[in-house]
Design a protein around this motif. Structure first.
Motif, mmCIF file in Angstrom:
data_model
loop_
_atom_site.group_PDB
_atom_site.id
_atom_site.type_symbol
_atom_site.label_atom_id
_atom_site.label_comp_id
_atom_site.label_asym_id
_atom_site.label_seq_id
_atom_site.Cartn_x
_atom_site.Cartn_y
_atom_site.Cartn_z
ATOM 1 N N THR A 185 -2.874 11.697 -9.974
ATOM 2 C CA THR A 185 -3.626 11.866 -11.218
ATOM 3 C C THR A 185 -2.808 12.577 -12.282
ATOM 4 O OG1 THR A 185 -5.719 11.951 -9.993
ATOM 5 C CG2 THR A 185 -5.721 12.852 -12.228
ATOM 6 N N SER A 186 -2.131 13.666 -11.902
ATOM 7 C CA SER A 186 -1.351 14.422 -12.885
ATOM 8 C C SER A 186 -0.208 13.585 -13.437
ATOM 9 C CB SER A 186 -0.812 15.707 -12.265
ATOM 10 O OG SER A 186 -0.005 15.424 -11.139
ATOM 11 N N PHE A 187 0.429 12.779 -12.593
ATOM 12 C CA PHE A 187 1.508 11.921 -13.071
ATOM 13 C C PHE A 187 0.962 10.856 -14.018
ATOM 14 C CE2 PHE A 187 4.104 8.044 -12.622
ATOM 15 C CZ PHE A 187 5.309 8.533 -13.093
ATOM 16 N N ALA A 188 -0.164 10.236 -13.647
ATOM 17 C CA ALA A 188 -0.761 9.206 -14.497
ATOM 18 C C ALA A 188 -1.178 9.772 -15.853
ATOM 19 C CB ALA A 188 -1.958 8.573 -13.792
ATOM 20 N N VAL A 189 -1.746 10.972 -15.854
ATOM 21 C CA VAL A 189 -2.159 11.606 -17.107
ATOM 22 C C VAL A 189 -0.944 11.934 -17.971
ATOM 23 C CG1 VAL A 189 -3.210 13.686 -18.105
ATOM 24 C CG2 VAL A 189 -4.334 12.495 -16.217
ATOM 25 N N ALA A 190 0.127 12.433 -17.341
ATOM 26 C CA ALA A 190 1.347 12.739 -18.094
ATOM 27 C C ALA A 190 1.899 11.491 -18.768
ATOM 28 C CB ALA A 190 2.393 13.354 -17.165
ATOM 29 N N VAL A 191 1.909 10.377 -18.040
ATOM 30 C CA VAL A 191 2.396 9.112 -18.610
ATOM 31 C C VAL A 191 1.499 8.651 -19.753
ATOM 32 C CG1 VAL A 191 2.801 6.669 -18.148
ATOM 33 C CG2 VAL A 191 3.524 8.389 -16.484
ATOM 34 N N TYR A 192 0.190 8.648 -19.514
ATOM 35 C CA TYR A 192 -0.754 8.161 -20.525
ATOM 36 C C TYR A 192 -0.699 9.010 -21.784
ATOM 37 C CZ TYR A 192 -5.125 6.635 -22.661
ATOM 38 O OH TYR A 192 -6.061 6.160 -23.549
ATOM 39 N N TRP A 193 -0.639 10.318 -21.625
ATOM 40 C CA TRP A 193 -0.612 11.214 -22.794
ATOM 41 C C TRP A 193 0.681 11.038 -23.595
ATOM 42 C CZ3 TRP A 193 -5.337 12.112 -21.668
ATOM 43 C CH2 TRP A 193 -6.110 12.954 -22.465
ATOM 44 N N THR A 194 1.777 10.857 -22.871
ATOM 45 C CA THR A 194 3.066 10.718 -23.540
ATOM 46 C C THR A 194 3.182 9.405 -24.299
ATOM 47 O OG1 THR A 194 4.098 12.059 -21.813
ATOM 48 C CG2 THR A 194 5.563 10.740 -23.175
ATOM 49 N N VAL A 195 2.684 8.345 -23.688
ATOM 50 C CA VAL A 195 2.860 7.013 -24.265
ATOM 51 C C VAL A 195 1.785 6.665 -25.289
ATOM 52 C CG1 VAL A 195 2.977 4.541 -23.729
ATOM 53 C CG2 VAL A 195 4.053 6.213 -22.199
ATOM 54 N N PHE A 196 0.549 7.118 -25.070
ATOM 55 C CA PHE A 196 -0.548 6.673 -25.915
ATOM 56 C C PHE A 196 -1.212 7.771 -26.737
ATOM 57 C CE2 PHE A 196 -0.418 3.600 -22.379
ATOM 58 C CZ PHE A 196 -0.239 2.426 -23.092
ATOM 59 N N VAL A 197 -1.637 8.841 -26.104
ATOM 60 C CA VAL A 197 -2.468 9.828 -26.796
ATOM 61 C C VAL A 197 -1.706 10.587 -27.871
ATOM 62 C CG1 VAL A 197 -3.913 11.878 -26.543
ATOM 63 C CG2 VAL A 197 -3.983 10.070 -24.800
ATOM 64 N N ASP A 198 -0.577 11.196 -27.508
ATOM 65 C CA ASP A 198 0.164 11.996 -28.493
ATOM 66 C C ASP A 198 0.710 11.168 -29.657
ATOM 67 O OD1 ASP A 198 -0.396 14.379 -27.316
ATOM 68 O OD2 ASP A 198 1.473 14.520 -26.193
#
Length: 458
Positions: free
Chosen positions: A327-340
């Motif tokens: 979960t933490s890895f998936a969130v890090a990827v999603y936040w880096t690529v999409f959210v921020d």
């Protein structure tokens, strides 16, 4: 302005310290690894007696002193002495860690004394027999004592060097990895994995989508931390997810507060519902393990339904715990690529994924792999692993978590939390997400243990 003479050519700037010895994540791995290594040596040399001087306050009915001292026994074997030894071990290790990272260990020790005493008080409160019967665990009391201080007199400045919330809990999570044994997890086979690994991502993604698209929550970080906390495994998942998306401490505190509150309610109510509707032990245990946030609460609730339900509940929860890293890895990827990029308009490099990934999860996984190998492949490994976990590291982990909850309370101010509670959206998010979790997990537990893999066939 006063004159400041220029530095002489012989003076050099202070050398920068490597992140490997300054970052909480890496230090948690080294500290947790050292504790595990020392524990293995002690148990190998002394057997089960290695951990007899470590402990925590016991139960009491009329006087807190009953939980700290057992009449007629030697001082070295009392809960008080065991608590002091455990606190001393953590104090010594963490003061060295503070010195390594360039901070003042004396200042840390001065503040640590207060934090430890508050954690001791939380354990004592949780040990009262009536309170214990209602499963109001130490985490709740630790959070409360910290909150009372921070929202009344305020956290004293000299205590703040020891308010190391993430460091305590990340080190504790590395130790938790040693308790997640692959051979134990696979005993329930495919049905246990199905309950833990199918429902969890569905609930996590759906709850995050619901918070953003339906509730229109202004903080996506608060949204994802609550979603992970509720769907994966409570506080541990919240800490890892908050680190991956860089959530504010107030957001993490709010998510944990919601989790602890609902954990107490679900722990008391779910066994009653299960008995009323007459669920089979395997289905009942899987339902508890997949929905109640804290492992301790899962074990307590399962114990009220019998040995089989308790064993299934704890095993399903431990299988679910593995998803902390995923979960933490998936969130890090999603936040880096999409959210921020969406919020700031700036593209973030791929390397940012690694920088945001909670490195302590690597320690969690490494501990799990190493001790799973020792348990299954090394002669006498089962006894060695049991001695390390039950005699030493589980006690230290409990103290680290208790210290962390005290620190969360000391860092939390209700005035800063109030804007996040506006409109009640976090509460609505948690209730709706947990309702979905309860329904899907019950359905999957019935499907796995009642239809596809009934007991005796898996």
């Amino acid at each position: 302005m006063p004159y400041t003479p220029p530095k002489s050519p012989t003076e050099s700037p202070e050398p920068q310290r490597s992140a490997l010895i300054t970052h909480d994540d890496w230090l948690a791995i080294w500290c947790g690894g050292l504790i595990l290594a020392v524990a293995v040596v002690l148990v190998s040399m002394c057997g089960k007696s290695a951990g007899e001087y470590l402990g925590k306050p016991g139960s009491w009915r009329t006087s807190p002193a009953e939980g700290l001292y057992t009449a007629g026994s030697e001082f070295l074997s009392t809960p008080l002495s065991g608590s002091l030894v455990a606190g001393g071990v953590i104090a010594a290790l963490f003061s060295i860690a503070q010195a390594v990272r360039g901070r003042n260990p004396i200042q840390f020790l001065a503040g640590y004394l207060i934090v430890f005493l508050l954690a001791l008080a939380a354990y004592v409160l949780a040990g009262q027999e009536i309170i214990k019967a209602y499963n109001l665990e130490y985490a709740l009391w630790a959070l409360l004592v910290g909150l009372i201080i921070s929202n009344t007199i305020g956290t004293p400045k000299f205590v703040k060097p020891a308010v190391l919330t993430e460091f305590y809990i990340k080190t504790g999570l590395v130790l938790l990895g040693a308790e997640v044994l692959m051979s134990k997890l696979l005993e329930l086979g495919l049905p246990g994995i199905g309950v833990a690994w199918v429902v969890t991502p569905i609930v996590l993604i759906t709850t995050f989508w619901f918070g953003q698209r339906v509730l229109k929550m202004s903080s996506p970080t608060l949204n994802i931390v609550i979603s992970a906390d509720m769907s994966v495994c409570g506080v541990s998942a919240a800490i890892a997810t908050a680190a991956a998306c860089r959530a504010k401490k107030e957001e993490l505190s709010l998510a944990i507060s919601l989790s602890l509150t609902f954990t107490v309610v679900m722990m008391a109510v779910m066994p009653v519902i299960i008995k009323l509707i007459g669920l089979e032990p395997y289905i009942a245990g899987a339902w508890l393990g997949g929905t109640i946030d804290a492992t301790g609460a899962v074990a307590a609730a399962g114990a009220t339904l019998g040995e089989t339900a308790a064993q299934v509940a704890v095993t399903v929860k431990m299988i679910q715990n593995i998803l902390i890293g995923v979960t933490s890895f998936a969130v890090a990827v999603y936040w880096t690529v999409f959210v921020d990029p969406d919020r700031t308009g700036e593209r973030v490099g791929v390397g940012e994924i690694w920088r945001r990934f909670p490195k302590f999860v690597l320690g969690f996984l490494a501990a799990s792999i190493v001790f799973s190998f020792i348990y299954a492949q090394v002669p006498g490994g089962e006894e060695l692993t049991s001695g390390v976990i039950k005699g030493l590291t589980k006690t230290i982990r409990g103290w680290l978590f208790c210290l962390a909850f005290v620190c969360i309370g000391l860092e939390t101010n209700f005035r800063e939390l109030l804007p996040q509670l506006k409109g009640g959206k976090p509460l609505v998010l948690y209730v709706c997400g947990q309702s979905l979790n309860l329904c899907l997990t019950l359905l999957m537990a019935w499907l796995m243990y009642g239809v596809l893999f009934p007991p005796g066939t898996n």
